[in-house]
Structure formats: C-alpha cells, structure tokens
Design an enzyme around this catalytic site. Structure first.
Site, PDB file in Angstrom:
ATOM      1  NE  ARG A   1      -1.239   2.466   2.526  1.00 25.10           N
ATOM      2  CZ  ARG A   1      -0.933   3.817   2.711  1.00 25.10           C
ATOM      3  NH1 ARG A   1      -0.979   5.004   1.960  1.00 25.10           N
ATOM      4  NH2 ARG A   1      -0.157   4.137   3.742  1.00 25.10           N
ATOM      5  CG  ASP A   2       3.280   4.173   2.940  1.00 26.05           C
ATOM      6  OD1 ASP A   2       4.052   4.302   4.118  1.00 26.05           O
ATOM      7  OD2 ASP A   2       3.450   5.033   2.198  1.00 26.05           O
TER       8      ASP A   2
ATOM      9  CB  CYS B   1      10.079  11.173   0.334  1.00 32.43           C
ATOM     10  SG  CYS B   1       9.512  12.595   1.097  1.00 32.43           S
TER      11      CYS B   1
ATOM     12  CG  ASN C   1       7.509   3.198   3.284  1.00 33.37           C
ATOM     13  OD1 ASN C   1       6.914   3.568   4.188  1.00 33.37           O
ATOM     14  ND2 ASN C   1       6.700   3.406   1.961  1.00 33.37           N
TER      15      ASN C   1
END
Lengths: 301, 307
Positions: free
Chosen positions: A17-18, A242, A251
């Site tokens: 997801r992220d 980012c 991450n």
C-alpha cells in the site's frame, strides 16, 4: 545506556500500500496480488493490502476491490486496508476486509493540504468509521503523520503528537502508528516525541513508521525499541519514495529492519531470504533497483 | 567528555576518511589536484581530522600513488590533524619526509583477512607496526591503530570479540593513542557492536576507542548510535559515503559523514562540523567522480532545497 530490547517485534509490512502508492510506476493487479501472496509466505503477520480511497485521488490503488478479493488470505495473517471515510469502510468490508486503518496527522497544514480539512474535522470523519467498525467488530489501526516534522510547518511539537494519538486511541484504535512522514527525525526527536506520547497511550499500543529519507530510520527504530515499542512498520525493498523530496527515498526497507532485529536476537518470525526474494520480484516488476542495502549487498568472494 | 543527562557524550570527534578510505575504494581514480581541492574544502568544514592519503606502494594501491604530491600540496589548517596510512617503516619514513605529522597502522582481527590483505599473519603485521610505532615515538609522531573485521570477516565469517580485544590491546600497548574498530564489510548490528565493544572496553580505555562503520547492510547509523550510547566519542565517516565495498560488488561501504552529522546534531551532540559545508564538499567530489552521492541527507537536501 542501552535499555533492554523487546523479545519479539511485530513487523507491519506496508509495501503493497504505502510502498506502491508512492512509486512512479503503476503495477498491474496480478502483480500486486502476487506480491502480497509472496509476502504471506515470509512469516510476516501483518500486510497492508490496499487503500479504499477514490481512484481520482490515488489511481495506484484503483484496483482495491480486485486486490482484496484476489489475494490468498492465510490464517494468522492480518490484511488491513486504508479507509479514509465511511464509504471507503463499507466498500472495504464488502470486499472482505477484516481490519482497517485511518490516517490522522499532527500538523494542521499537512491535514489541510492532504485531505482538505482540519485535524478536528478529520477526526469527526473517522468517528463515523469507528462507530461502524465497532458495530462490525472490525479492529481499527490509527496512523499519525508528521510526528517528527512536517513538510509545511517544519517543527512539530511532541505535545501535539501526544494529543492526536490520545484522541485516536480513545476513539477506539487498537494501535497507533507514529509516522515520520518526511524522515527528518533523529533518535533525539524520536525520544522526545515518544516520551510525550507514552504519557497518553500505553507503549504496547504504539508502533513506529519511520522513513529513511535522511538515512535515520534504523537508528530511530533502535531508539524506539529501547523505549519499549515493539511494533515497527516497513516496506519490502524500501518501496515508496518521498513525495516531498523528489528522488529521495521513503519507507525503511523491511529486509534491513529484519537484518537488524535478527542481529539483536529479537524474534520476528520473518524469513529474511524469502523476504529478499519477494523484494527482487517486485523490483523487477517495477523495473527499479531495490532500496534495501541488505538486498544490494551480496558478499561474493 | 562528560556524558549528558542522556548518557551520550557531549562532543564527538569525527574522523573524515573520504580522501583515503573513500577514494581508495572508488572505481574512478581521481587526479591529484581534485584530491587536494577536496581536502582543502574539508579543512574548512570544522572537521578535526582528515585522513589524507596512504604511503603504500603504488603497485598495490594505484589510487594513492600520488601520496607525496597530495601531502605536500594540501593547505594545513591549524587545529586540524592530517593522518596518513603507513603500512611499514619505509612508508613511515616517506610520510615524515613529505611532512606528515600523524600516521595510522592497520591491523585485523582475522588471520585470513590479514593474509589476504597484507600477505602476513596478524603477529607478523604487529611486528611490522612495532617498528613504525618505535620510530614514531622517537619523533613524537602520534600513531592511530585500526582493527579491521571487528564485526565479521569476508573470509572467516564470524569474528570473536575477544580476538578484537586482543589485537586492540596489542596496538594500544605498542603506543597507538586511538584504536579505530572497523566493521569492514558492514555486517555488524547493534547486537554484535555491543558485544564487541564490551570485550574491547575491558582491555583499552573508552576514550581511546573509535568506531569505523560501513553501511553495506544499512546498519551503520544504528551501530554508531549503539557505540555512542556506550560512551564512544570518536566516529569515522566518509564525505558523501565515498568508497564502495570491495567484497560486495555494487554495495556501499563507508557511512556518509553528512548522515552521521545529521544524527549527532539531532541528538544535541557537538561535533564542531558545519553540515552545509560538508555537503558542498560532497557535491564537489561527486561531480568530479561523476557519481551520485551515497549520503541520504545530501540527496534529500538537494531535492528539497532545505535541510
């Protein structure tokens, strides 16, 4: 002095997801499903599968229903999904979700820019989700963004992070994941922030979500572990750049985290080799190099 | 140094190894004038120690063939040390003749590594270094000792902490004022760092210990944090993270000075170093080497235009 470390750490895998949400290249649904299925074989207990948010805002997650319905859901593994509002929650549950997440922030400006309302308003929106989740016996995880700094406001007060965390915990979130959204934190600011939050929320309900944009993630995570935090978010292959610093990393890589935890004798249940293989798979699919240093390093003599 | 309320040192000495350890392990060989300019820029950042070059035979280390020119060509700023590597007495004499006022010797905690790297046993290497430290003592030249493979060896794998302590003690006893413990292949973690330091701290004073962490497995800053929490107050690093790992193709090596300074600043620890100035020096050398920086702080700062 180095305190005692937790004996076990729960690793929450946010790559699908992220990670994928913040990658330049969009990945086809079968690849996402395969990624999650491979992650399910590594020993990870929690894999954030997708986000039930409008594809107008997050096109990379447009296939949320297909993904949710397509993955192998192994017993003992949780597959939380993001649900920004009641509509998303209902769609998630209809698609088979058994756990959801909501996203708050410790910065007013960030909330305004990100979801176009104030922190207070966002929490009111989430209250609807909390109520429905309670009725359906669905656990809810709460995220707090910008805990160590904000791309718009700069410095964020630890008291503000504690306040938002407390509100979300009181609303019924079983766990609060504290996110260093732009990776500016250091062990110094991590310690200060956690000290404030731990006055309001039990440490057993806290998680850290560190970004490695300034290379500080593992040091920050180490500090959090020393303070008793035992849940850590990470993304396979360090997926997800980012959005606030072009070309910079985002991450922390799950492989690098697990390597460190293994070295500390902390149990995670995760098979590092299988994890690295999964990272290789998704990087090939994305046609990019891994952000995991453990994966990059292969001592060949 | 008195520990802060947090137990951390108030001041940490950063030893910049970019011009030597960094450039020695870069694919591209850098012209002498670029090396000199890099060192001159680093001299203006507040760094207290900059490892300049290596007085080793150019047959073995061609990247350092211009050691004399570099030593003679750099500006020497007051308050800044400019140590050079001297693997033996011959190198030591050349270094002194070229104006060096501090030297370093390199031991290892692994027999296999010692044999493969300098073609002799640990004991034989110690004997060689004793010649250097003896001459150095006579000339009042301080000597820094390095111990490689402190947390693992590319040939032997695991390295026993007591072995690291034993070699450190030998180097310290022969007169090295500081022992830099090197995680040569970056395999260490806070777990192994702690065990190794506990063993070494039994044999040499804490104030004589430095850590030289490689970031090959992304563990460097976490390892450095562990070390400083145990009171270590000297940290080696390399501007822009120059210097790959010769044992892991394509992998990174030295930890980036910028990323270390960023962390120490965030911890309220004084280093005397200007982060912006180091980033500029990093930018200079990366442009000259035509490569991207290995420093995440530098990467993020150039993208956002801020720190």
């Amino acid at each position: 002095a180095t305190g005692a470390y937790p004996k076990r750490v729960k690793v929450v895998e946010v790559g699908p997801r992220d990670g994928l949400q913040n990658e330049k290249n969009v990945v086809p649904t079968p690849v996402k499903i395969n990624l999650i299925n491979m992650l399910s074989e590594t020993g990870l207990q929690v894999i954030e599968a997708t986000s039930f948010v409008s594809p107008k805002w997050v096109p990379q997650m447009a296939d949320h229903t297909e993904v949710m319905q397509g993955i192998n859901k192994l017993p003992g593994i949780s597959y939380p999904v993001l649900t920004p509002n009641l509509k998303g929650f209902q769609a998630a549950v209809a698609a088979g979700a058994k756990e959801v997440s909501i996203f708050g922030a410790a910065s007013e400006l960030f909330t305004q820019k990100n979801i176009n309302c104030s922190i207070e308003e966002s929490l009111e929106r989430f209250e609807e989700v909390m109520k429905a989740a309670r009725e359906a016996s669905i656990p809810v995880r709460g995220y707090v963004s910008c805990v160590l700094g904000c791309p718009y406001e700069g410095k964020i007060s630890a008291a503000k992070v504690a306040e938002v965390s407390k509100k979300m915990y009181s609303m019924g979130c079983y766990e609060i994941s504290l996110g260093d959204t732009i990776g500016v934190g250091t062990p110094g600011s991590m310690k200060e922030m956690l000290t404030a939050v731990m006055k309001e929320v039990p440490v057993g309900a806290l998680a850290v979500h560190c970004h490695d944009t300034y290379g500080q993630a593992l040091a920050n995570i180490l500090l959090a572990l020393q303070m008793g935090v035992s849940v850590v978010d990470a993304s396979v292959a360090g997926l997800g750049g980012c959005p606030y610093a072009q070309g910079a990393s985002g991450n922390v890589a799950t492989e690098d985290l697990v390597y460190m935890l293994n070295g500390l004798g902390i149990h995670t249940g995760v098979d590092l080799q299988k994890l690295m293989d999964t990272g290789t798979f998704i990087c090939n699919a994305l046609n990019r190099k891994t952000n995991s240093k453990v994966s990059q390093a292969s001592c060949r003599l | 140094q008195e520990p802060q309320a947090s137990g951390l040192p108030e001041y940490i000495k950063i030893v910049e190894v970019g011009p030597r350890d960094g450039l020695q392990n870069e694919k591209v060989i850098v012209p002498t004038d670029i090396k000199i300019e890099l060192i001159n820029q680093l001299s203006k950042t507040g760094l207290p120690a900059i490892e300049v070059t290596s007085f080793v035979s150019s047959k073995w280390v061609p990247q350092m063939a211009d050691h004399e020119e570099v030593m003679r060509g750099i500006e020497r700023h007051p308050g800044v040390q400019y140590p050079v590597l001297t693997p033996n007495l011959q190198g030591f004499h050349s270094a002194i003749a070229a104006g060096a006022t501090e030297v370093s010797v390199f031991g290892a905690a692994s027999e296999s590594f010692s044999k493969m790297n300098i073609n002799c046993s640990i004991e034989e290497s110690i004997e060689r270094f004793e010649e250097v430290t003896k001459s150095a003592r006579n000339m009042n030249i301080p000597v820094r000792g390095y111990v490689s493979c402190a947390l693992g060896c590319p040939y032997e794998g695991k390295v026993v902490p007591d072995k690291v302590a034993e070699v450190s003690k030998r180097l310290y006893s022969m007169g090295c004022y500081e022992i830099s413990l090197g995680d040569t292949i970056g395999v260490g973690t806070p777990g192994s760092m702690k065990k190794m330091l506990e063993a070494v701290m039994k044999e040499i004073p804490l104030s004589a210990i430095a850590v030289h962490c490689h970031d090959t497995y992304g563990q460097a800053l976490a390892n450095i944090l562990t070390a400083i929490q145990m009171g270590v107050a000297v940290v080696d690093s390399s501007v822009a993270g120059l210097g790959g790992c010769p044992y892991a193709k394509g992998a990174t090596g030295n930890v980036a000075t910028e990323d270390v300074i960023y962390m120490l600043n965030g911890l309220g620890i004084n280093t005397g170093v200007n982060l912006c100035a180091v980033m500029e020096a990093g930018n200079f050398i990366c442009t000259a080497l035509n490569k991207k920086t290995n420093s995440k702080v530098a990467q993020a700062s150039s993208s956002t235009g801020t720190i």
